[in-house]
Design an enzyme around this catalytic site. Structure first.
Site, mmCIF file in Angstrom:
data_model
loop_
_atom_site.group_PDB
_atom_site.id
_atom_site.type_symbol
_atom_site.label_atom_id
_atom_site.label_comp_id
_atom_site.label_asym_id
_atom_site.label_seq_id
_atom_site.Cartn_x
_atom_site.Cartn_y
_atom_site.Cartn_z
ATOM 1 C CG PHE A 1 42.691 35.433 38.210
ATOM 2 C CD1 PHE A 1 42.660 36.160 37.026
ATOM 3 C CD2 PHE A 1 43.735 35.652 39.092
ATOM 4 C CE1 PHE A 1 43.633 37.093 36.733
ATOM 5 C CE2 PHE A 1 44.722 36.584 38.810
ATOM 6 C CZ PHE A 1 44.672 37.306 37.625
ATOM 7 C CG ASP B 1 38.099 36.322 43.013
ATOM 8 O OD1 ASP B 1 37.780 37.521 42.948
ATOM 9 O OD2 ASP B 1 39.202 35.887 42.622
ATOM 10 C CE1 TYR C 1 43.592 44.588 40.154
ATOM 11 C CE2 TYR C 1 44.379 44.651 42.417
ATOM 12 C CZ TYR C 1 44.157 43.950 41.250
ATOM 13 O OH TYR C 1 44.486 42.623 41.185
ATOM 14 C CE LYS C 2 40.309 42.451 38.727
ATOM 15 N NZ LYS C 2 41.266 42.445 37.611
ATOM 16 N NE ARG D 1 40.229 40.637 30.294
ATOM 17 C CZ ARG D 1 40.587 40.535 31.576
ATOM 18 N NH1 ARG D 1 39.966 39.676 32.369
ATOM 19 N NH2 ARG D 1 41.542 41.291 32.070
#
Ligand SMILES: Cc1ncc(COP(=O)(O)O)c(C=O)c1O
Length: 411
Positions: free
Chosen positions: A131, A200, A225-226, A370
């Protein structure tokens, strides 16, 4: 096998009817008719998160005011919420706290590890398909601390760590293709080489089993927040293995990480526990929402959640291949995280065409679609219907509209 992959719309309905996780959906405040395939980007609101946010704003802030730092537990909320999250990443409660963003936590953890000499060499390593924020932070830190920096080809990070004995910043699940790494095996290699891995866990937490203690992992961070549904901009978590906590010092020694902030001591003395990795005042309203959101996981067996994610993923990969899409994610569920990506030259327009049918998915430039498969609220029928819609959009080329070519700032 707890879940079977449906072969028809009727079998998807039947599997949902017997799903032992079906009740988990009731925790969410979802709009009827919406198929939300973006829980890996921003999880939806739960009733408990909204209630906790409301309580915190309407009573604790509006009425309790400054007293709430003590009476509503605000002062310790980052730590108590971290303790609540710990089970989901296979850590001890005292090893996890909520703080800052993943970006800031990678900086703090890598810098602390460098200063404490946790690895045989000070080389910082990252793969080129990590990322972007992980890459920016790692490279900037190497410049600040005068450490060597290696951006290596995808798939070669562990070998580079073995070679140099350096520090590898690594996602457990790749954000783009969902490829999942073997934490225990890679930790073993790190120990052998004198290297260190900073994990991560952004795309792993809340959707696959994560066993930090069991794997012998030392340091980690991840988004909330995912799949954890903590809310937009919810602060991230960080993990430090218990024996390392007192050996590491944050490069950002703010007052909230002090052993006793309210003595207002001009000299910094780090807290003796995980709170030494805090710096400034925490975002209480966001923490309250996150704490409420975590209730959805309280009584859930994460291995069941992971099993459902695998089969939802199998359904997407098999149907995507049937309709001629190139699947970029591993085809075997055990090698995959909670999302599936596939590519198409008109990926952006296709995602917009899905949105017009109330099916939200995401697009990652240049050509990736995705589908995030959050097992707590997604049903097999949702995914089945989304794949039907996708097939129809491709067959009829209904994606081919001027309005779908327009790109928003956030895609
Ligand atoms: C793998 C990964 N790491 C880091 C981040 C960014 O985290 P933050 O915004 O908390 O710094 C994201 C955001 O989506 C991500 O997917």
């Amino acid at each position: 096998m707890i879940y079977n992959c449906p072969s028809s719309r009727d079998s998807a309905i039947a599997i949902d009817r017997h799903d032992i996780l079906a009740h988990a959906r009731e925790a969410f405040d979802l709009e009827g008719g919406l198929i939300y395939l973006v829980g890996h980007s921003l999880g939806p609101a739960t009733h408990n998160a909204l209630d906790a946010l409301n309580q915190s704003a309407k009573y604790d802030w509006r009425r309790g005011l400054v007293r709430s730092w003590n009476s509503a537990g605000w002062f310790t909320l980052a730590k108590t919420t971290g303790a609540r999250l710990a089970r989901l990443v296979g850590a001890r409660q005292q090893e996890v706290m909520i703080a800052d963003s993943v970006s800031a936590n990678i900086f703090k953890l890598a810098s602390a590890a460098l200063s404490a000499g946790l690895s045989a060499s000070t080389t910082l390593i990252i793969e080129e398909d990590e990322f972007p924020t992980d890459q920016y932070i790692t490279e900037a830190l190497s410049t600040l601390q005068g450490a060597a920096f290696q951006r290596v080809e995808a798939g070669t990070g562990v070998a580079a760590m073995q070679e140099t004995g350096g520090i590898l910043i690594r996602s457990l699940v790749n954000y783009r293709n969902a490829e999942r790494r073997d934490m225990a095996a890679e930790e073993k290699l790190a120990r052998k080489a004198g290297g260190l891995i900073i994990w991560d866990l952004s795309h792993a937490t809340g959707v696959i089993e994560v066993a930090l203690n069991k794997a012998g992992a030392k340091l980690a961070t991840g988004c909330t927040y995912k799949y954890l549904n903590g809310g937009p901009g919810a602060p991230s978590f960080l993990y430090v293995e218990k024996d390392l906590i007192e050996k590491l010092e944050s490069p950002m020694p703010g007052w909230m990480g002090h052993a006793s902030p309210f003595t207002f001591d001009p000299e910094y003395t780090p807290a003796g526990d995980i709170t030494r990795f805090a710096n400034g005042t925490p975002p209480i309203l966001s923490l309250a929402a996150l704490s409420g959101a975590l209730e959805a996981f309280e009584a859930l067996d994460i291995s069941l959640v992971a099993a459902k994610a695998r089969v939802l993923g199998d359904l997407v990969t098999s149907r995507a291949r049937d309709i001629g899409l190139t699947v970029g994610s591993p085809l075997q569920g055990k090698d995959r995280g909670g999302h599936v990506s596939f590519s198409h030259p008109h990926a952006h327009e296709i995602v917009r065409a899905l949105a017009a049918r109330n099916i939200l998915a995401d697009f990652r430039a240049p050509d990736t679609i995705r589908f995030g498969l959050s097992p707590l609220f997604l049903r097999f029928i949702d995914v089945w219907d989304a794949m039907d819609a996708l097939a129809d959009i491709l067959e009829t080329e209904s994606w081919d509209k001027e309005e779908y070519r327009e790109r928003a700032a956030v895609t």
